[in-house]
Design a protein around this motif. Structure first.
Motif, PDB file in Angstrom:
ATOM      1  N   GLY A 118      56.097  48.998  26.193  1.00  0.00           N
ATOM      2  CA  GLY A 118      55.089  48.421  27.074  1.00  0.00           C
ATOM      3  C   GLY A 118      53.686  48.846  26.691  1.00  0.00           C
ATOM      4  N   TYR A 119      53.520  50.112  26.324  1.00  0.00           N
ATOM      5  CA  TYR A 119      52.205  50.608  25.923  1.00  0.00           C
ATOM      6  C   TYR A 119      51.771  50.005  24.591  1.00  0.00           C
ATOM      7  N   MET A 120      52.728  49.788  23.699  1.00  0.00           N
ATOM      8  CA  MET A 120      52.405  49.242  22.375  1.00  0.00           C
ATOM      9  C   MET A 120      52.096  47.743  22.412  1.00  0.00           C
ATOM     10  N   ASP A 121      52.459  47.076  23.486  1.00  0.00           N
ATOM     11  CA  ASP A 121      52.270  45.626  23.570  1.00  0.00           C
ATOM     12  C   ASP A 121      50.829  45.318  23.971  1.00  0.00           C
ATOM     13  N   GLU A 122      49.911  45.494  23.029  1.00  0.00           N
ATOM     14  CA  GLU A 122      48.493  45.288  23.310  1.00  0.00           C
ATOM     15  C   GLU A 122      48.176  43.828  23.645  1.00  0.00           C
ATOM     16  N   LYS A 123      48.935  42.927  23.065  1.00  0.00           N
ATOM     17  CA  LYS A 123      48.704  41.505  23.341  1.00  0.00           C
ATOM     18  C   LYS A 123      48.933  41.202  24.821  1.00  0.00           C
ATOM     19  N   ALA A 124      50.007  41.759  25.383  1.00  0.00           N
ATOM     20  CA  ALA A 124      50.289  41.539  26.801  1.00  0.00           C
ATOM     21  C   ALA A 124      49.245  42.222  27.678  1.00  0.00           C
ATOM     22  N   ILE A 125      48.805  43.417  27.267  1.00  0.00           N
ATOM     23  CA  ILE A 125      47.784  44.139  28.040  1.00  0.00           C
ATOM     24  C   ILE A 125      46.491  43.319  28.085  1.00  0.00           C
ATOM     25  N   GLU A 126      46.114  42.749  26.945  1.00  0.00           N
ATOM     26  CA  GLU A 126      44.910  41.911  26.916  1.00  0.00           C
ATOM     27  C   GLU A 126      45.084  40.684  27.804  1.00  0.00           C
ATOM     28  N   ALA A 127      46.265  40.080  27.745  1.00  0.00           N
ATOM     29  CA  ALA A 127      46.510  38.861  28.518  1.00  0.00           C
ATOM     30  C   ALA A 127      46.464  39.130  30.026  1.00  0.00           C
ATOM     31  N   HIS A 128      46.920  40.300  30.429  1.00  0.00           N
ATOM     32  CA  HIS A 128      46.931  40.649  31.856  1.00  0.00           C
ATOM     33  C   HIS A 128      45.536  40.989  32.374  1.00  0.00           C
ATOM     34  N   GLY A 129      44.644  41.400  31.495  1.00  0.00           N
ATOM     35  CA  GLY A 129      43.290  41.734  31.912  1.00  0.00           C
ATOM     36  C   GLY A 129      43.278  42.841  32.963  1.00  0.00           C
ATOM     37  N   LEU A 130      42.467  42.655  34.005  1.00  0.00           N
ATOM     38  CA  LEU A 130      42.382  43.646  35.083  1.00  0.00           C
ATOM     39  C   LEU A 130      43.421  43.419  36.188  1.00  0.00           C
ATOM     40  N   ASP A 436      65.752  65.969  35.591  1.00  0.00           N
ATOM     41  CA  ASP A 436      66.485  64.745  35.909  1.00  0.00           C
ATOM     42  C   ASP A 436      65.474  63.641  36.224  1.00  0.00           C
ATOM     43  N   TYR A 437      65.453  62.593  35.405  1.00  0.00           N
ATOM     44  CA  TYR A 437      64.504  61.491  35.592  1.00  0.00           C
ATOM     45  C   TYR A 437      65.168  60.250  36.196  1.00  0.00           C
ATOM     46  N   SER A 438      66.365  60.411  36.743  1.00  0.00           N
ATOM     47  CA  SER A 438      67.101  59.233  37.201  1.00  0.00           C
ATOM     48  C   SER A 438      66.373  58.474  38.305  1.00  0.00           C
ATOM     49  N   ALA A 439      65.551  59.167  39.104  1.00  0.00           N
ATOM     50  CA  ALA A 439      64.862  58.500  40.213  1.00  0.00           C
ATOM     51  C   ALA A 439      63.553  57.838  39.786  1.00  0.00           C
ATOM     52  N   LEU A 440      63.170  57.992  38.524  1.00  0.00           N
ATOM     53  CA  LEU A 440      61.909  57.411  38.051  1.00  0.00           C
ATOM     54  C   LEU A 440      62.165  56.024  37.463  1.00  0.00           C
ATOM     55  N   GLU A 441      61.493  55.038  38.013  1.00  0.00           N
ATOM     56  CA  GLU A 441      61.632  53.664  37.519  1.00  0.00           C
ATOM     57  C   GLU A 441      60.585  53.395  36.438  1.00  0.00           C
ATOM     58  N   ILE A 442      61.048  52.933  35.287  1.00  0.00           N
ATOM     59  CA  ILE A 442      60.163  52.545  34.189  1.00  0.00           C
ATOM     60  C   ILE A 442      60.442  51.082  33.851  1.00  0.00           C
ATOM     61  N   SER A 443      59.373  50.286  33.809  1.00  0.00           N
ATOM     62  CA  SER A 443      59.499  48.863  33.509  1.00  0.00           C
ATOM     63  C   SER A 443      58.779  48.539  32.208  1.00  0.00           C
ATOM     64  N   ARG A 444      59.435  47.820  31.333  1.00  0.00           N
ATOM     65  CA  ARG A 444      58.859  47.426  30.035  1.00  0.00           C
ATOM     66  C   ARG A 444      57.553  46.648  30.197  1.00  0.00           C
TER      67      ARG A 444
END
Length: 687
Positions: A118-130, A436-444
């Motif tokens: 998700g962090y590497m996807d600069e194209k998506a970050i630009e498209a999402h803007g603010l 234990d990170y099981s309770a942490l939600e990470i989304s692509r």
């Protein structure tokens, strides 16, 4: 410091005197060390420099002349090179995760990969803007009252800056319990002096900060950004005038000011504390919850400043700090504006780290132990851990022997010091128990959401265990970190895996070099238990005086000499090292090298050290010490170090420690007239 004596039987001829026995021959070659053949990069030395005129340049001068600071770094040297290596290794781990079919990833590995992708996807970050920040920015823009402002400042879900820092820590006087801590905060630049000093270089940085503020406001859609930036800078300058100096911030006694929540409200009534704490979920027990307050005299003054500052100025302040916090996850123009100040104006870098480097650092920051578990398994073999554990054991024994023979400390204090040494806990390489990170939600596809959820996850963990016994097995650094630390409430020393490699530790290097390098680092961390602040804690981690009055006066007189020495060093024209602010680290450097040399002598077991390539054991030890501190910094980064860091610049860590060590004078024939020669009576003797 005396070397071990060796008794040799010899046949004396009438009328002759016995010559001293020759040193033993160097051992036969084994596996080659990574630096040189036995652990020191001899080609990096400048032998045209007399050791007594600059031991740092004698060891590192040729390296320094050739070293090139990468465009994306504020400096280069031993620590920085290892950090680059650690980043390379983390990238290799990520490449392995990327190559795995998704159904073969563990839950933690899936989170690591999704956060990275998700962090590497600069194209998506630009498209999402603010858009990902829209709700937070709208909340800031909608603030109507000072209570609203305080509520947002205290929110664990929005990193938008705050006048006060609040968190869960360890109670220094009851280290088996967690504590709620509040201290002064509020500055965007590294230290109060960036706002207050008037020399040209600092003014230039301050002007650049004002440009940064205006740029961020302008990109957020604000009108009259320049005029509004002036008001934000004026606000932070007013905060800076109230904040304590660094030397006082590191004073454990001054920073420990406990009071009930009700008393805190009464002491600083102009700040809406109930609103500030409302979103954190901390049980305040009807106002009876104890709060440990740092910079206590600043809190009431800052509360008055808060009350008289218009909400509109606070909105702009929060907007700028919010955009700084999330700049790396927003479109490139925000990231570039942030780097233009914090990367270039402040530290002199001309180029950002590549995106992949920043991505693996993000994994280390947000999922540090999940990532660290993979790092340690791949890059930290059990035999390295065993060798370092042996070194630590030898250093602790050397410290124990040293304390027993200190001429300036009385028996009562010695007894307590020996108790403390016996209660040290070393942590080597990596934790025995992983988080234990099981309770942490990470989304692509939700980078900013990931960062916010990680912050909320960590905060919830802290609040949930607030009234539970302290977990003293917890680590505060991750295995890929090139650093080490002493934790006073735990009376523990921690050495992550990434620092336990050349030039700090090399299993194929000469023992003398390893003792001078990682041995001095280990001794440094042990010594923090006995520096001007660590010495205020007992062996059980309690902030409580265990010294006799006479011994403390004697100790303080010696450390005052060290303050004076470091105050005289001038790394940049007109900018001196701050001896009081850096005292703890300077004590630890001096004590660390002294104890490590003792430990090396103990390890020799009474036999003379071999001479290798013409260098005695003590010389190789000192070369190893000087080599680990090789560092070349950009001027801006050096300035920031001097003004805002408790560590002295690397060159002066070498000079300041060696010139107070008697053995250095004998090892390198340092004599009166050499620049850094100190008469024996002016050398600081501590441990």
């Amino acid at each position: 410091m005396k070397r071990p004596l060796v008794v040799v039987a010899a046949l004396l001829l009438a009328g002759c005197t016995a010559a001293p026995p020759p040193p033993p021959p160097a051992p036969p070659p084994g596996p080659k060390a990574e630096l040189g053949t036995w652990g020191v990069d001899l080609s990096g030395m400048d032998k045209n420099v007399k050791p007594g005129d600059s031991f740092y340049n004698y060891v590192n001068g040729a390296w320094d002349k050739q070293a090139v600071i990468p465009a994306d770094r504020s400096g280069i040297g031993s620590f920085q090179s290892l950090a680059i290596l650690s980043e390379k290794r983390m990238k290799e781990i990520v490449a392995g995760l990327e190559a795995k079919p998704v159904d073969q990833l563990t839950p933690d590995e899936k989170k690591l990969r999704d956060l990275y992708d998700g962090y590497m996807d600069e194209k998506a970050i630009e498209a999402h803007g603010l858009e990902p920040a829209k709700a937070d920015l709208a909340r800031i823009a909608s603030l109507k009252s000072l209570k609203d402002v305080a509520k947002l400042m205290g929110s664990p879900n929005v990193s938008a800056g705050s006048l006060f820092a609040a968190g869960i820590g360890i109670d220094d006087k009851n280290p088996d319990h967690y504590s709620v801590n509040v201290s002064a905060a509020g500055l965007g630049m590294p230290d109060r002096d960036f706002y207050l000093l008037t020399n040209a270089d600092i003014v230039k940085v301050r002007d650049a900060y004002k440009v940064f503020i205006a740029t961020m406001l302008d990109m957020s859609g604000a009108k009259n950004a320049q005029a509004r930036a002036e008001k934000v800078l004026a606000l932070e300058t007013a905060i800076a005038k109230v904040r304590w100096e660094l030397k006082d911030q590191r004073d454990a006694d001054k920073m420990y000011h406990p009071m009930s929540f009700a008393a805190l409200k009464k002491s600083a009534p102009q700040f809406p504390w109930d609103s500030f704490f409302s979103e954190g979920g901390i049980p305040l027990n009807g106002g009876e919850r104890q709060i440990i307050v740092g910079e206590s005299t600043a809190i009431p003054v800052l509360a008055k400043l808060f009350a008289k500052t218009p909400v509109a100025v606070w909105r702009d302040y929060l907007t700028v700090h919010y955009l700084h916090s999330y700049a790396s996850y927003l479109p490139k123009k925000f990231d570039d504006a942030d780097f233009a100040f914090f990367g270039t104006a402040l530290s002199g870098r001309t180029q950002q780290n590549d995106r992949a480097t920043r991505a693996v650092r993000l994994l280390d920051s947000e999922l540090g132990e999940a990532f660290g578990k993979l790092y340690a398994a791949k890059y930290f073999p059990p035999e390295s851990k065993a060798k370092v554990e042996k070194l630590v054991s030898n250093l602790l024994k050397a410290y124990e022997a040293d304390i027993k023979t200190l001429p300036w400390m009385g028996e009562e204090t010695k007894k307590k010091a020996l108790e403390k040494i016996s209660q040290f806990t070393p942590y080597i390489g990596y934790p025995d128990k992983w988080r234990d990170y099981s309770a942490l939600e990470i989304s692509r596809d939700d980078v900013i959401g990931n960062i916010k959820r990680a912050a909320a996850f960590n905060w919830k963990r802290d609040v949930t265990r607030l009234d539970s016994p302290v977990d003293k097995a917890e680590w505060y650094m991750t295995p890929p970190t090139v650093n080490a630390y002493y934790n006073p409430p735990f009376n523990s020393i921690t050495f992550p895996a990434a620092i336990l490699q050349p030039p700090f530790f090399d299993p194929n290097a000469d023992d003398a070099v390893n003792y001078g390098a990682i041995g001095a680092v280990i001794g440094h961390e042990i010594s923090h238990g006995f520096d001007d602040q660590g010495s205020k804690y007992t062996g059980k981690g309690v902030l409580q005086n265990w010294w006799t009055e006479e011994d403390r006066k004697n100790f303080d007189a010696r450390t005052a000499m060290l303050v004076k020495q470091f105050d005289a060093y001038e790394p940049l024209p007109g900018l001196h090292v701050r001896g009081a602010a850096t005292l703890g680290e300077n004590i630890a450097d001096l004590a660390g090298i002294s104890i490590a040399l003792k430990a090396y002598h103990i390890a020799l077991g009474g036999t003379p050290a071999p001479v290798i390539d013409g260098y005695t054991g003590d010389q190789r030890f000192l070369l190893g010490f000087g080599q680990v501190w090789r560092t070349k910094m950009r001027e801006g980064a050096l300035r920031s170090r001097i003004l805002s860091d408790v560590h002295s610049p690397a060159e002066y860590r070498v000079l300041g420690a060696t010139r107070n060590l008697d053995d250095w004078y004998g090892a390198f024939d340092v004599k009166p007239g050499d620049k850094y020669y100190l008469p024996p009576e002016e050398r600081v003797k501590l441990w």
